[in-house]
Structures are given as C-alpha cells and as structure tokens.
Design an enzyme around this catalytic site. Sequence first.
Site, PDB file in Angstrom:
ATOM      1  N   ALA A   1      35.452  37.424  34.595  1.00  0.00           N
ATOM      2  CA  ALA A   1      35.415  36.464  35.704  1.00  0.00           C
ATOM      3  C   ALA A   1      35.838  37.150  36.999  1.00  0.00           C
ATOM      4  CB  ALA A   1      36.352  35.306  35.400  1.00  0.00           C
ATOM      5  N   LYS A   2      35.503  36.487  38.101  1.00  0.00           N
ATOM      6  CA  LYS A   2      35.813  37.020  39.435  1.00  0.00           C
ATOM      7  C   LYS A   2      37.237  37.524  39.559  1.00  0.00           C
ATOM      8  CE  LYS A   2      32.802  34.434  42.472  1.00  0.00           C
ATOM      9  NZ  LYS A   2      32.697  33.116  43.024  1.00  0.00           N
TER      10      LYS A   2
END
Length: 485
Positions: free
Chosen positions: A255-256
């Site tokens: 994820a980011k």
Amino acid sequence: MEKIRTRYAPSPTGKMHVGNLRSALYEFLIAKHAGGDFMLRIEDTDQERFVDGAIDIIYRTMEKTGLIHDEGPDKDGGYGPYVQSERMKTGIYMKYARELIDKGEAYYCFCDKERLASLKTEVVEGKEISIYDKHCLGLSQEEIQANLEAGKPFVIRQNIPNEGKTTFHDELYGDITVDNSELDDMILIKSDGFPTYNFANVVDDHTMNITHVVRGNEYLSSSPKYVRLYDAFGWQVPVYIHLPLITDENHKKLAKRSGHASFEDLLEQGFVTEAIINYIALLGWSPEDNREIFSLQELIEEFDYRRISKSPAVFDIVKLRWMNGEYIKAMDFDAFFEMAEPCLQAALPGEFDLKKIAAMVKTRIEVFPDIPEMVDFFRELPEYDAAMYTHKKMKTDAASSLEVLKEVLPILEDQEDYSNDALYQALSSYVERKGCKNGYVMWPVRTAVSGKQMTPAGATEIMEILGKEESLRRIRKGIELLRNA
Ligand code: GLU
C-alpha cells in the site's frame, strides 16, 4: 496462429503503483515474446476517481521504462478510440447493452437509492455488498417504456440466473467453477450513462481484438460474470492470466503508506529505472535457472508466462537495493557521474575532485542517496572515538596507533607529492622498515584522516583528495586524541 494482442488498461487515478507497472510489464513481455502487439487503453469511465495529470504519468512512465506500445491514443492502429470516455461517445457500450437486453441477458433497473439501501447485504471478501433482488426484471414492457419516456434514471444490469454454475479458465489458476447464485446482477451501464469497468472491459477487449488479458487477481472473482457476457454475445473468451498479489514485508497488500509502492516513490529514492523494471519482473515470475539480472531485451526473450507464480510476491526493498547496486556497478562511468553529481555536490560543496570521489563510491553504493553519508568526512572530520583505532585483525590498538601516527607524521610532512601512488610508496617503505603488516599502519592512518570505520577508499587515496595540509591536520588531531585516550 493468431497474433497475440495484449493491452495495458490503466485508470488515470494518480501515481504509477508497482502492481500496475508489473501488469504493464508482463503484458508487454507476453506480447513481445510472441512477436505480438501491445496496446494502451485509458480506462477513464470512473469520473470520480479521475486525477488531473495522471494520463501524463502513464505516458511518461511507459516511455521511461521502455514499455513502448504499438497502439494507443497517440498511435492509431485501427482499433480506436483508445480512451474509454471517447469510446462511450460512439455509443458502443449502449449498443451492446441493448443487444444483451434483447437477448434477455440484461435488464433496465429503475430502483432508487432508498430501495437499494433497504436490500439485504452480504459480506463478500471482507466487503459488505448488497445483493440486488432482481426486482426490475419483473417489470412489464409497458412499465419499462413508460419509465424511459418519463426520463426516470436507470441503470442496466446483467441478468444472471440463480441456478446452475459458471466455469472459466485462467492460465495460472486452471478451471474455476462458481455457483451462479453467488454472482450478483452487476451494473453494466451506470445512471450517468457511463459503462462500468465490468462491462467496458469485455466490450473493449473483444472489439479491440485482445487475445490475452493480463491483470491483478482482484479481478478473478468477477471473471465468471465477464465470461457469461462473452458467452451471451457469442464471443470468444480471451486467455486469462491473473497475476499474484504483491505484498509488503509484513505480507499485507503493498500500500501507499509503505513508502515504496509507486514507480515515482522509487525514482525519488534513487533507484534506477532498469533496476526497478528488472526487480518488478521477478515479482511473481522466475526464469528456469536462478538468474536474476535481466535487461528488458533479455526479459522479452526469456519471458514464459507459464512460469508466473500464483503465490503472493513479497516486495523486498532490501533485494531491490542490492539489485540497484548491481546496476550502478555495471553503469558506464559518465552516465553514473551524471546521476551521482547532484548528490556529491550537495555533500561536498567546494574544491573537491568529484570525479575521483565518484569513482570511489561507484562500486559501494546501492542507491544514489547513499552517497552523502559515505563522503561527508571529506568535508569535515567527524567526531570519533579513540576505540576506533583498535582492530583485532590488523593487530592495532590505541598505543600502537599512537606510535605509528607519530612516526609517519614527519614522513608525511616531508612528502611533497600527495598523489595516491607517491603516498602509498612512502608509507610502504615505512612498513618495510618497521617490519610490520600493511594494515598495522594503514588502519590508524585511514582512521585518522577519515574518522570513520568504513570509507569508500584507502588511506592514501583519501589523503590525495584531502591534500597535504588537511591530511596533516587530521593526523595531528589523531595523535592528540590518542594521547588523551
Ligand atoms: N482499469 C483497470 C485497472 O486499472 C484495468 C484492469 C484490467 O487490466 O482489466 O485496474
């Protein structure tokens, strides 16, 4: 045999996620390995997720990575338009949706938000979704006509029977069969007239003659519904290849917030494009042998999609750093210097021979931002502890080092030529006279001139950069430190 055609179908929603870049890469490789065509299609029908500038990011990334498309919005290959919002304007999605309605495979749905909100919900893969109850399937032809004429908002839904099963084939997962009762009547055309991804991907992949659909396995669970659409139209289902999940080091979806989930993040952190592509190629695919370093051209030659794995691929930043280091080592010096210069300049403003220093660090760094920490001692001798002079293997300690530094100081004071070779000569003859090992002398000298346990070069190379005055100042300082130890 039919020519292979793959497509990369990004939604312009922001940065280039590593997972998307991998899809693009695999699609490119599968096409090029077989001498086929690789197409770019922009999927911008989800107007809410559209981000300005995101299309530029897509083009820039593909160009920079060398994933050159044969067809796309900027290169007509006869299958355009290549942007879904433009395709929509041609009426293509509505036309095919109506065809499904005529076949009884889809229907108009006029249910409003309130009614939909009151429907039963089910938890599917952790998400709560409402299952449509086919209410509008029961509307008479007259009711439908009246609603349409009255301009009542509608969506078009796929009509999936509650009984029976649907089977489809994925090249990696094999045959997958699901009960139709598990498939909801998904929306094909939204109330704003745009198609959903679920519908557009089928219409586009068929009409654009795509033979192999390669995408993340989050689409695996919807694929039976897509296959039902192909069957309803009487179209040939493409070859499906659903790629494994990419996780972070903690085995959670990348994820980011991991800080390295996008191509842009990685570039900012000093990774080189070729290393990123090489590393991403191995996120889910492996060659027959244990080889790890591949140029894009070599990947094209080697890439057999049957060797893609189903198990999640862990994005290991330590491994990527190692690989990046290998690319930096193999780089041509001038190209390396161009990329290293800004880091060197920032760390060493002033009169340093940056080319020489660049040559020292080239084989030692993994990413460019490793440079400042490795070279900043040239600018300023760091505070260091006398304990650093003690080295078991070199057989040195504070007392031996003090003696050596005191003895080499006059030699270095008399030395005029401060080139690496001349300094090495001078210290070597001292080593010989003393009858000790090289390290017994070089270790304390290097410690004194660098103040560091690890340096990108040996004592005399460092002194060459520092020059006579600064080298002597540092040796004297070392003597001072050891005297007080
Ligand atoms: N627009 C979709 C995405 O970006 C494409 C998925 C596909 O390749 O079919 O996830």
